[in-house]
Design a protein around this motif. Structure first.
Motif, PDB file in Angstrom:
ATOM      1  N   LYS A 130     -21.641  37.780   9.401  1.00 20.69           N
ATOM      2  CA  LYS A 130     -21.461  36.506   9.390  1.00 20.69           C
ATOM      3  C   LYS A 130     -22.177  35.599   8.548  1.00 20.69           C
ATOM      4  N   ALA A 181     -18.324  41.855  12.933  1.00 22.99           N
ATOM      5  CA  ALA A 181     -16.845  41.492  13.582  1.00 22.99           C
ATOM      6  C   ALA A 181     -15.692  42.105  13.449  1.00 22.99           C
ATOM      7  N   SER A 182     -15.733  42.423  11.748  1.00 21.77           N
ATOM      8  CA  SER A 182     -14.383  42.921  11.737  1.00 21.77           C
ATOM      9  C   SER A 182     -14.440  44.026  10.449  1.00 21.77           C
ATOM     10  N   ASN A 192     -17.751  42.680  17.904  1.00 26.32           N
ATOM     11  CA  ASN A 192     -16.961  41.760  17.908  1.00 26.32           C
ATOM     12  C   ASN A 192     -16.433  41.998  19.715  1.00 26.32           C
ATOM     13  N   LYS A 224     -11.161  42.610  20.208  1.00 26.87           N
ATOM     14  CA  LYS A 224     -10.779  43.605  19.046  1.00 26.87           C
ATOM     15  C   LYS A 224      -9.223  44.051  19.816  1.00 26.87           C
TER      16      LYS A 224
END
Ligand SMILES: Cc1ncc(COP(=O)(O)O)c(C=O)c1O
Length: 386
Positions: free
Chosen positions: A27, A48-49, A70, A73
């Motif tokens: 990020k 994070a994704s 993260n 989710k």
């Protein structure tokens, strides 16, 4: 972005954290040349994704070197990450632990503990993390549902108080001892990010944080867990420069002599961390100026009243600075381009140009080459000398 400087920072990090799994927090700056530079330096990734995960894989990262950090989710993201080969996740709720058991069975899960965030420019407040008793409960549940347990924390970004790491490691060791009585061993300690960078003042040294972490982990745990770190800012901030153009210089409000310098980059297109003037970036000027300096208010270009960079930090800039002049904003490699709005007020996000060994071939270079400031550095008069 200077990709060679990113590699240098990574090498320094590795030398101070030997035998530690280093996972760059994507990020902070997801530019593919930055990710490729870090792959070449032997660094893995904190994503994070699923989109960040796919980006890392497209830059030749290995799934085994990626942690999905993260705690918030969807099950679809867990299933997709599992299918792509990720086996390490962070969680801070029983329901997410149960989702992991179902959609990423037998994975490793580090339970994130809450941290006070005191001493950090970017604390996480109460958004993430379990208290000690909840952590014990989540660890035990993880074991029950067939996951391999660890503990994680994040002391808050740009953390300048070494006791923040001490408090979190002590708390993690207490949880580790508490679950031992149930026959559970904590195999992993993920200490997150937060490693600070010098902006307008000297900051805590990485070597001191590393020494403390190594000592506490060796002294406080019955069985030494494998340590993981997730540095973001530390690896990339000093490798970036934002070059902005002066749009307008004007005096306002009526009846005052306050000099406002409006730049074409502001809070919405790349500099969100100037909110509350939390981060005070060093500035330099691209052309030589001979006029005396005067205090200025530095502002962004949009029609939003909050789009002001600095009105309390007292930067002084030359009186002959005018429209078309370029200002370099240093140490801007972290949390800048990745936070740019897609086009608030029609102003495009920052264009990222990567130079150095892993840079984008064929892309334009900056107006002058190299990362060295082209003039003296300008820092707020109320900052502390570096
Ligand atoms: C889970 C996690 N790990 C690591 C980081 C990186 O933190 P920093 O840039 O302060 O090192 C972040 C930043 O938000 C994060 O959320």
């Amino acid at each position: 972005m200077d990709t060679d400087l990113v590699v240098q920072r990574a090498d320094l990090f590795k030398s101070l954290f030997p035998a530690t799994d280093i996972r760059y927090a994507v990020k902070a700056n997801p530019a593919p040349p930055v990710l490729r530079a870090l792959v070449s330096a032997g660094v893995g990734f904190d994503v994070a994704s699923v989109a960040e995960l796919e980006l890392c894989l497209s830059c030749d990262a290995q799934p085994a070197d990626i942690v999905f950090s993260n705690p918030i989710k969807k099950v679809s993201a867990i299933a997709a990450a599992h299918k792509l080969g990720v086996t390490h996740f962070t969680s801070d709720s029983i329901s997410d632990v149960e989702n992991l058991a179902q959609f990423a069975p037998r994975s490793e899960v580090s339970i994130r503990m809450v941290a006070s965030g005191s001493g950090a420019v970017g604390p996480f407040g109460n958004k993430f993390g379990c208290g000690p008793a909840e952590t014990v409960e989540a660890v035990l549940r993880a074991v029950e549902v067939g996951l391999r347990p660890g503990i994680a924390f994040h002391v808050g970004s740009q953390q300048n108080d070494i006791d923040a790491w001490r408090e979190c490691i002590v708390a993690a060791a207490e949880v580790s001892r508490a679950v031992e009585s149930s026959g559970v061993t904590i195999g992993r300690l993920n200490i997150g990010g937060g490693f600070p960078v010098s902006y307008d003042r000297a900051c805590l040294e990485l070597v001191d944080i590393a020494r403390l972490v190594h000592t506490l982990v060796a002294d406080l745990f019955t069985v030494r867990p494998q340590v993981m770190v997730e540095p973001g800012r530390y690896l990339v901030a000093p490798a970036g420069i934002v070059e902005a153009e002066v749009v307008l210089v004007s005096r306002r409000p009526a009846g005052t002599d306050l000099r406002w310098v409006f730049l074409d980059v502001g809070r919405y297109n790349g500099l969100p961390e100037v909110e509350n003037e939390a981060i005070k970036y060093p500035l330099s000027l691209v052309r030589a100026h001979s006029a005396p300096t005067e205090e200025v208010i530095l502002s962004g270009p949009t029609c939003d009243g909050d789009d002001i960079l600095y009105q309390n930090a007292r930067y002084r800039l030359p009186l002959d600075l005018g429209p078309g002049d370029r200002i370099r904003i240093h140490n801007t490699g972290a949390y800048t381009a990745s936070y740019s709005s897609v086009g608030f007020n029609g102003i495009p996000p920052l264009q990222v140009i990567c130079v150095g060994t892993h840079g984008d071939a064929g892309r334009p270079l900056m107006t002058t080459t190299g990362g060295e400031p082209t003039s003296d550095l300008f820092l707020p008069a109320n900052g502390v000398e570096l």
